[in-house]
Design a protein around this motif. Structure first.
Motif: not given
Lengths: 273, 69
Positions: A74, A109, A111, A115-116, A268, B23, B27-37, B40, B42, B46
Protein backbone atom coordinates in the motif's frame (compact mmCIF):
# COMPACT_ATOMS: atom_id res chain seq x y z
CA UNK A 1 -2.31 -29.90 16.36
CA UNK A 2 -3.91 -32.36 14.02
CA UNK A 3 -7.42 -31.05 14.48
CA UNK A 4 -9.02 -29.22 11.56
CA UNK A 5 -6.81 -31.03 9.12
CA UNK A 6 -9.59 -31.44 6.61
CA UNK A 7 -10.27 -27.75 6.29
CA UNK A 8 -6.64 -26.74 6.19
CA UNK A 9 -5.32 -29.42 3.86
CA UNK A 10 -6.09 -27.60 0.64
CA UNK A 11 -4.57 -24.47 2.07
CA UNK A 12 -1.44 -26.36 3.02
CA UNK A 13 -1.20 -27.80 -0.46
CA UNK A 14 -1.54 -24.38 -2.00
CA UNK A 15 1.15 -23.06 0.32
CA UNK A 16 3.61 -25.78 -0.58
CA UNK A 17 4.86 -24.03 -3.67
CA UNK A 18 5.53 -20.89 -1.71
CA UNK A 19 7.27 -21.54 1.57
CA UNK A 20 7.02 -17.95 2.79
CA UNK A 21 4.68 -17.71 5.78
CA UNK A 22 4.76 -13.92 5.86
CA UNK A 23 4.06 -12.86 2.30
CA UNK A 24 6.78 -10.65 0.86
CA UNK A 25 5.05 -11.00 -2.46
CA UNK A 26 1.48 -10.31 -3.43
CA UNK A 27 -0.69 -11.80 -6.13
CA UNK A 28 -1.40 -9.27 -8.83
CA UNK A 29 -4.65 -10.06 -10.60
CA UNK A 30 -4.44 -9.40 -14.34
CA UNK A 31 -7.73 -10.77 -15.63
CA UNK A 32 -10.46 -13.33 -15.11
CA UNK A 33 -11.11 -15.82 -17.84
CA UNK A 34 -12.68 -19.18 -18.57
CA UNK A 35 -12.02 -22.12 -20.87
CA UNK A 36 -8.44 -21.00 -20.86
CA UNK A 37 -5.72 -23.54 -21.53
CA UNK A 38 -3.01 -22.53 -19.03
CA UNK A 39 -0.36 -23.87 -21.41
CA UNK A 40 -1.37 -21.16 -23.86
CA UNK A 41 0.13 -18.67 -21.41
CA UNK A 42 3.53 -20.33 -21.25
CA UNK A 43 6.20 -17.65 -21.46
CA UNK A 44 3.78 -14.79 -20.92
CA UNK A 45 5.13 -12.29 -18.44
CA UNK A 46 3.07 -10.29 -16.03
CA UNK A 47 4.63 -7.56 -13.97
CA UNK A 48 8.42 -7.30 -14.16
CA UNK A 49 9.88 -10.76 -14.77
CA UNK A 50 7.13 -12.67 -13.05
CA UNK A 51 5.39 -15.22 -15.28
CA UNK A 52 1.61 -15.29 -15.18
CA UNK A 53 -0.16 -18.35 -13.81
CA UNK A 54 -3.74 -19.46 -13.43
CA UNK A 55 -5.76 -19.84 -10.23
CA UNK A 56 -8.93 -21.83 -10.83
CA UNK A 57 -12.13 -21.89 -8.82
CA UNK A 58 -15.68 -22.85 -9.75
CA UNK A 59 -14.99 -22.94 -13.47
CA UNK A 60 -13.43 -19.48 -13.52
CA UNK A 61 -9.76 -18.74 -13.96
CA UNK A 62 -7.87 -15.85 -12.45
CA UNK A 63 -4.66 -14.93 -14.24
CA UNK A 64 -2.21 -13.68 -11.66
CA UNK A 65 1.48 -13.00 -11.25
CA UNK A 66 3.69 -12.38 -8.24
CA UNK A 67 4.63 -8.86 -7.32
CA UNK A 68 7.03 -7.68 -4.67
CA UNK A 69 5.18 -5.96 -1.84
CA UNK A 70 8.15 -3.69 -1.36
CA UNK A 71 6.99 -2.23 -4.65
CA UNK A 72 3.24 -2.95 -4.65
CA UNK A 73 2.36 -2.77 -0.98
CA UNK A 74 0.00 0.00 0.00
CA UNK A 75 2.61 2.54 1.01
CA UNK A 76 5.13 1.98 -1.82
CA UNK A 77 2.29 1.80 -4.35
CA UNK A 78 0.95 5.15 -3.25
CA UNK A 79 4.39 6.63 -3.78
CA UNK A 80 4.98 4.84 -7.08
CA UNK A 81 1.67 6.03 -8.52
CA UNK A 82 3.09 9.53 -8.51
CA UNK A 83 5.98 8.45 -10.68
CA UNK A 84 4.83 8.62 -14.26
CA UNK A 85 7.54 6.46 -15.78
CA UNK A 86 6.79 3.76 -13.18
CA UNK A 87 3.08 3.96 -13.94
CA UNK A 88 3.73 3.76 -17.66
CA UNK A 89 6.01 0.74 -17.35
CA UNK A 90 3.54 -1.13 -15.15
CA UNK A 91 0.50 -0.10 -17.19
CA UNK A 92 2.15 -1.42 -20.35
CA UNK A 93 3.11 -4.66 -18.60
CA UNK A 94 -0.45 -5.06 -17.29
CA UNK A 95 -1.88 -4.35 -20.74
CA UNK A 96 0.51 -6.74 -22.50
CA UNK A 97 -0.50 -9.52 -20.11
CA UNK A 98 -4.21 -8.76 -20.58
CA UNK A 99 -3.72 -8.85 -24.37
CA UNK A 100 -1.95 -12.21 -24.14
CA UNK A 101 -4.88 -13.69 -22.19
CA UNK A 102 -7.44 -11.97 -24.40
CA UNK A 103 -5.79 -13.50 -27.47
CA UNK A 104 -6.51 -17.04 -26.31
CA UNK A 105 -9.72 -16.91 -24.24
CA UNK A 106 -12.72 -14.82 -23.29
CA UNK A 107 -11.29 -12.29 -20.87
CA UNK A 108 -12.47 -9.77 -18.33
CA UNK A 109 -9.56 -7.41 -17.63
CA UNK A 110 -8.97 -6.14 -14.11
CA UNK A 111 -8.29 -2.60 -13.14
CA UNK A 112 -4.67 -1.62 -12.60
CA UNK A 113 -3.13 -2.82 -9.32
CA UNK A 114 -5.58 -5.33 -7.85
CA UNK A 115 -3.45 -7.29 -5.41
CA UNK A 116 -4.18 -10.16 -3.00
CA UNK A 117 -2.18 -11.60 -0.18
CA UNK A 118 -2.67 -15.25 -1.11
CA UNK A 119 -3.95 -17.56 -3.79
CA UNK A 120 -6.70 -18.55 -1.39
CA UNK A 121 -7.91 -14.96 -1.36
CA UNK A 122 -7.89 -14.88 -5.18
CA UNK A 123 -9.90 -18.11 -5.32
CA UNK A 124 -12.29 -16.72 -2.74
CA UNK A 125 -12.99 -13.71 -4.97
CA UNK A 126 -13.79 -16.05 -7.86
CA UNK A 127 -16.15 -17.99 -5.63
CA UNK A 128 -17.90 -14.99 -4.10
CA UNK A 129 -18.20 -13.11 -7.41
CA UNK A 130 -18.87 -16.11 -9.61
CA UNK A 131 -22.24 -14.92 -10.90
CA UNK A 132 -21.35 -11.33 -11.80
CA UNK A 133 -18.01 -12.44 -13.26
CA UNK A 134 -19.81 -15.03 -15.37
CA UNK A 135 -22.24 -12.38 -16.57
CA UNK A 136 -19.35 -10.11 -17.51
CA UNK A 137 -17.67 -12.96 -19.41
CA UNK A 138 -20.94 -13.73 -21.20
CA UNK A 139 -21.25 -10.09 -22.19
CA UNK A 140 -17.79 -9.77 -23.74
CA UNK A 141 -17.69 -13.24 -25.32
CA UNK A 142 -16.94 -13.03 -29.04
CA UNK A 143 -16.54 -9.26 -28.99
CA UNK A 144 -13.85 -6.63 -28.57
CA UNK A 145 -13.73 -3.02 -27.54
CA UNK A 146 -13.34 -0.24 -30.10
CA UNK A 147 -12.50 3.31 -29.23
CA UNK A 148 -13.92 6.21 -31.21
CA UNK A 149 -12.71 9.68 -30.36
CA UNK A 150 -13.61 12.96 -31.99
CA UNK A 151 -11.62 16.16 -31.80
CA UNK A 152 -12.61 19.62 -32.85
CA UNK A 153 -10.39 20.68 -35.71
CA UNK A 154 -7.97 23.45 -34.73
CA UNK A 155 -9.84 26.76 -34.73
CA UNK A 156 -8.70 29.25 -37.30
CA UNK A 157 -6.82 32.03 -35.59
CA UNK A 158 -9.25 34.60 -34.27
CA UNK A 159 -9.95 37.16 -36.97
CA UNK A 160 -6.85 39.23 -37.35
CA UNK A 161 -8.61 41.64 -39.64
CA UNK A 162 -9.58 43.72 -36.65
CA UNK A 163 -10.39 47.27 -37.65
CA UNK A 164 -7.68 49.68 -36.63
CA UNK A 165 -9.90 52.12 -34.86
CA UNK A 166 -12.63 50.18 -33.13
CA UNK A 167 -15.05 51.59 -30.60
CA UNK A 168 -15.56 49.82 -27.29
CA UNK A 169 -19.12 48.95 -28.28
CA UNK A 170 -18.02 47.50 -31.61
CA UNK A 171 -15.35 45.49 -29.86
CA UNK A 172 -17.87 44.07 -27.39
CA UNK A 173 -20.33 43.25 -30.18
CA UNK A 174 -17.62 41.45 -32.11
CA UNK A 175 -16.56 39.51 -29.01
CA UNK A 176 -20.17 38.57 -28.31
CA UNK A 177 -20.59 37.42 -31.87
CA UNK A 178 -17.44 35.28 -31.63
CA UNK A 179 -18.59 33.69 -28.38
CA UNK A 180 -22.02 33.03 -29.85
CA UNK A 181 -20.52 31.50 -32.98
CA UNK A 182 -18.37 29.20 -30.90
CA UNK A 183 -21.33 28.16 -28.77
CA UNK A 184 -23.32 27.39 -31.93
CA UNK A 185 -20.47 25.38 -33.37
CA UNK A 186 -20.08 23.36 -30.18
CA UNK A 187 -23.79 22.71 -30.05
CA UNK A 188 -23.76 21.60 -33.70
CA UNK A 189 -20.79 19.35 -33.01
CA UNK A 190 -22.54 17.82 -30.04
CA UNK A 191 -25.60 17.04 -32.14
CA UNK A 192 -23.54 15.52 -34.94
CA UNK A 193 -21.55 13.41 -32.46
CA UNK A 194 -24.61 12.36 -30.57
CA UNK A 195 -26.06 11.10 -33.87
CA UNK A 196 -22.80 9.35 -34.70
CA UNK A 197 -22.70 7.72 -31.27
CA UNK A 198 -26.25 6.51 -31.76
CA UNK A 199 -25.42 5.07 -35.20
CA UNK A 200 -22.33 3.33 -33.86
CA UNK A 201 -24.22 2.00 -30.85
CA UNK A 202 -26.69 0.23 -33.14
CA UNK A 203 -23.71 -1.59 -34.66
CA UNK A 204 -22.37 -2.61 -31.25
CA UNK A 205 -23.37 -4.98 -28.47
CA UNK A 206 -22.91 -2.22 -25.91
CA UNK A 207 -21.57 1.31 -25.82
CA UNK A 208 -20.30 3.90 -23.36
CA UNK A 209 -19.28 7.50 -23.54
CA UNK A 210 -16.19 8.07 -21.42
CA UNK A 211 -14.92 11.31 -19.98
CA UNK A 212 -13.04 13.38 -22.55
CA UNK A 213 -9.32 12.99 -21.98
CA UNK A 214 -7.41 15.65 -20.16
CA UNK A 215 -5.41 17.58 -22.77
CA UNK A 216 -2.57 17.83 -20.26
CA UNK A 217 -2.24 14.05 -20.37
CA UNK A 218 -3.04 13.52 -24.03
CA UNK A 219 -0.86 16.39 -25.16
CA UNK A 220 -3.48 17.26 -27.79
CA UNK A 221 -4.26 20.89 -28.42
CA UNK A 222 -7.67 20.36 -30.01
CA UNK A 223 -10.55 19.91 -27.59
CA UNK A 224 -11.81 16.34 -27.40
CA UNK A 225 -15.52 16.35 -28.19
CA UNK A 226 -16.22 12.64 -27.83
CA UNK A 227 -14.49 9.75 -26.13
CA UNK A 228 -16.60 6.66 -26.64
CA UNK A 229 -16.13 2.91 -26.37
CA UNK A 230 -18.07 0.23 -28.19
CA UNK A 231 -18.28 -3.48 -27.64
CA UNK A 232 -18.35 -4.94 -31.14
CA UNK A 233 -18.55 -8.58 -32.20
CA UNK A 234 -15.54 -9.87 -34.09
CA UNK A 235 -17.76 -10.48 -37.13
CA UNK A 236 -18.92 -6.87 -37.23
CA UNK A 237 -15.54 -5.30 -36.42
CA UNK A 238 -14.49 -4.48 -39.97
CA UNK A 239 -17.75 -2.84 -40.98
CA UNK A 240 -17.92 -0.98 -37.66
CA UNK A 241 -14.43 0.38 -38.14
CA UNK A 242 -15.12 1.31 -41.76
CA UNK A 243 -18.33 3.09 -40.85
CA UNK A 244 -16.77 5.00 -37.95
CA UNK A 245 -13.83 6.06 -40.08
CA UNK A 246 -15.91 7.35 -42.97
CA UNK A 247 -19.02 8.66 -41.25
CA UNK A 248 -17.76 12.19 -40.67
CA UNK A 249 -15.14 12.29 -43.40
CA UNK A 250 -16.87 15.24 -45.06
CA UNK A 251 -17.00 17.33 -41.89
CA UNK A 252 -13.80 19.31 -41.71
CA UNK A 253 -14.59 20.74 -38.29
CA UNK A 254 -14.43 17.34 -36.59
CA UNK A 255 -11.73 14.74 -36.75
CA UNK A 256 -12.65 11.18 -35.83
CA UNK A 257 -10.11 8.60 -34.71
CA UNK A 258 -10.95 4.92 -34.54
CA UNK A 259 -8.80 2.59 -32.50
CA UNK A 260 -9.12 -1.11 -31.82
CA UNK A 261 -9.56 -3.87 -31.12
CA UNK A 262 -8.96 -3.50 -27.40
CA UNK A 263 -9.56 -6.05 -24.69
CA UNK A 264 -13.01 -5.20 -23.32
CA UNK A 265 -11.84 -2.97 -20.45
CA UNK A 266 -14.82 -0.63 -20.61
CA UNK A 267 -17.37 -3.43 -20.62
CA UNK A 268 -16.01 -5.57 -17.84
CA UNK A 269 -18.06 -3.90 -15.15
CA UNK A 270 -19.62 -6.25 -12.64
CA UNK A 271 -22.85 -4.30 -12.68
CA UNK A 272 -25.01 -4.37 -15.79
CA UNK A 273 -24.42 -1.08 -17.58
CA UNK B 1 4.37 -14.50 -32.68
CA UNK B 2 1.38 -13.49 -30.67
CA UNK B 3 3.51 -12.23 -27.85
CA UNK B 4 5.61 -10.03 -30.06
CA UNK B 5 2.66 -8.54 -31.80
CA UNK B 6 0.85 -7.70 -28.58
CA UNK B 7 3.99 -6.19 -27.11
CA UNK B 8 4.58 -4.11 -30.18
CA UNK B 9 0.99 -2.98 -30.22
CA UNK B 10 1.29 -2.04 -26.58
CA UNK B 11 4.29 0.18 -27.24
CA UNK B 12 2.36 2.14 -29.85
CA UNK B 13 -0.57 2.88 -27.58
CA UNK B 14 -0.49 6.27 -25.96
CA UNK B 15 -0.22 6.36 -22.21
CA UNK B 16 -3.40 8.37 -21.82
CA UNK B 17 -5.39 5.76 -23.76
CA UNK B 18 -3.98 3.07 -21.51
CA UNK B 19 -4.75 4.96 -18.31
CA UNK B 20 -8.24 5.71 -19.58
CA UNK B 21 -8.86 2.00 -19.47
CA UNK B 22 -6.60 0.64 -16.75
CA UNK B 23 -7.61 3.24 -14.19
CA UNK B 24 -10.96 4.42 -15.45
CA UNK B 25 -12.59 1.12 -16.31
CA UNK B 26 -11.93 -2.59 -15.99
CA UNK B 27 -13.35 -4.71 -13.25
CA UNK B 28 -12.94 -3.16 -9.84
CA UNK B 29 -12.39 -5.84 -7.24
CA UNK B 30 -11.39 -4.97 -3.74
CA UNK B 31 -7.86 -6.23 -3.29
CA UNK B 32 -6.17 -7.01 0.00
CA UNK B 33 -3.27 -4.69 -0.32
CA UNK B 34 -4.61 -1.44 -1.62
CA UNK B 35 -8.23 -1.22 -0.76
CA UNK B 36 -8.18 2.51 -1.24
CA UNK B 37 -7.09 2.24 -4.86
CA UNK B 38 -10.47 0.75 -5.70
CA UNK B 39 -11.97 4.11 -4.74
CA UNK B 40 -12.38 6.51 -7.64
CA UNK B 41 -11.29 9.39 -5.49
CA UNK B 42 -7.81 8.15 -4.90
CA UNK B 43 -7.38 7.41 -8.59
CA UNK B 44 -8.41 10.95 -9.35
CA UNK B 45 -5.99 12.31 -6.80
CA UNK B 46 -3.22 10.20 -8.24
CA UNK B 47 -4.10 11.36 -11.74
CA UNK B 48 -3.70 14.94 -10.62
CA UNK B 49 -0.24 14.03 -9.41
CA UNK B 50 0.34 12.25 -12.72
CA UNK B 51 -0.72 15.23 -14.72
CA UNK B 52 1.72 17.35 -12.81
CA UNK B 53 4.50 14.92 -13.52
CA UNK B 54 3.51 14.36 -17.15
CA UNK B 55 3.88 18.05 -17.74
CA UNK B 56 7.37 18.12 -16.35
CA UNK B 57 8.26 14.96 -18.27
CA UNK B 58 6.90 16.46 -21.47
CA UNK B 59 8.96 19.58 -20.92
CA UNK B 60 12.05 17.47 -20.37
CA UNK B 61 11.19 15.29 -23.36
CA UNK B 62 10.90 18.28 -25.62
CA UNK B 63 14.18 19.64 -24.38
CA UNK B 64 15.96 16.38 -24.92
CA UNK B 65 14.11 15.70 -28.17
CA UNK B 66 13.95 12.01 -27.43
CA UNK B 67 11.21 9.57 -28.23
CA UNK B 68 11.78 6.36 -26.39
CA UNK B 69 8.29 4.94 -26.55
Amino acid sequence: MSSGRASSSSRTAARKEKADPMPASGHYLVAVSRSLDPHALTGVQGIRDSAVRVVECEGLQAVVCDVDLDEFGEEPLRRNLENLSWVEEMARAHHAAVCAVDAVATTVPMRFATIYESEDRVAEQLRVLRDPLTEALDRVDGAAEWSVKAYAAPVAAEAEDRPRAETGAAYLARRREAVEARRRRESDDEQVLSDLHHELATRAVASRRLMPQDPRLSGRQEPMRMNAAYLVTHDAAQSFSDYATKALADRTELRVEVDGPWPPYSFASLEPS
Amino acid sequence: MTLESTTRASAQISLVDLLDRLLGTGVVLVGDVVISLAGIDLVRVQLEALITSVRSELDQGEDAGTDEA
